[in-house]
Enzyme design. Sequence first.
Site, PDB file in Angstrom:
ATOM      1  CG  HIS A   1      37.469  28.864  36.886  1.00 39.86           C
ATOM      2  ND1 HIS A   1      38.134  28.251  35.654  1.00 39.86           N
ATOM      3  CD2 HIS A   1      36.507  29.046  36.584  1.00 39.86           C
ATOM      4  CE1 HIS A   1      37.481  28.949  34.540  1.00 39.86           C
ATOM      5  NE2 HIS A   1      36.463  29.834  35.411  1.00 39.86           N
TER       6      HIS A   1
ATOM      7  CG  ASP B   1      36.146  34.077  37.159  1.00 35.53           C
ATOM      8  OD1 ASP B   1      37.082  34.888  37.338  1.00 35.53           O
ATOM      9  OD2 ASP B   1      35.436  33.979  35.411  1.00 35.53           O
TER      10      ASP B   1
END
Length: 246
Positions: free
Chosen positions: A202, A51
């Site tokens: 991430h 993400d």
Amino acid sequence: MNQAQTTAALLAAATAAAGTITYAALSAQSQLFGKLLIAGSNPDEIALTYDDGPNDLATERLLDVLAQHNVHATFFLIGNYVRQRPHIARAIASAGHLIGNHTMTHPWLAWQSASRIREELQSCNAAIEDTLGTPVRYLRPPHGARRPVVFRIARELGLTTVHWNILPGDWKPIGAGEIAARTIRGIEQAQRHHRASNIVLHDGGQAGLGQPRLPTIEATGLLLRHYQTQPQKKFVTVDHWNISSK
């Protein structure tokens, strides 16, 4: 029942209702507000998802690590960053990874107006589609926050909402070894429940470009080396489960 008892009962009911709403809005696996794509039923399948990219310091290094192991992942991109770093978004797509919508500016969608939700999703779709020339089919709401209107607008835009069942917390100041260890424990737990693993990592951060995600890159390498000795394990992108479920 006297007035005090009635008031206490109403307060208890309101507290319970608020707790249910919060759970439905924020719990990664709650289906109360709408159907989520989480993970398949094959415990040997693993989806690495990333993400908050694209990100200058990390994304391209991550692509190199994934390529070394011939593994494809899913990237949920922030539209503003795609506009600023289109060459990185193109590199992700060129390497064969799946790209999804992570909104334009990374707000908590559960608390936004319907018009703001639509703008966030449409603008991110446009940023990605203008850059890559291909449609976007998957959405991960920032923080996992949603309410029924998020699902409705996503469906209207042709987006399947995706969550996760493993969250190692790699945005915190922890090292690569701990990120990998937490992920492996999560995968083992999913296997015990006869589920595939959908892992949130991430490669960027909502605070801006240039976020220090190198521990995540190193942890990815550790994970891939760990599982390369287990040939039954299969790394998939999240669309594999959506296709398999139809």
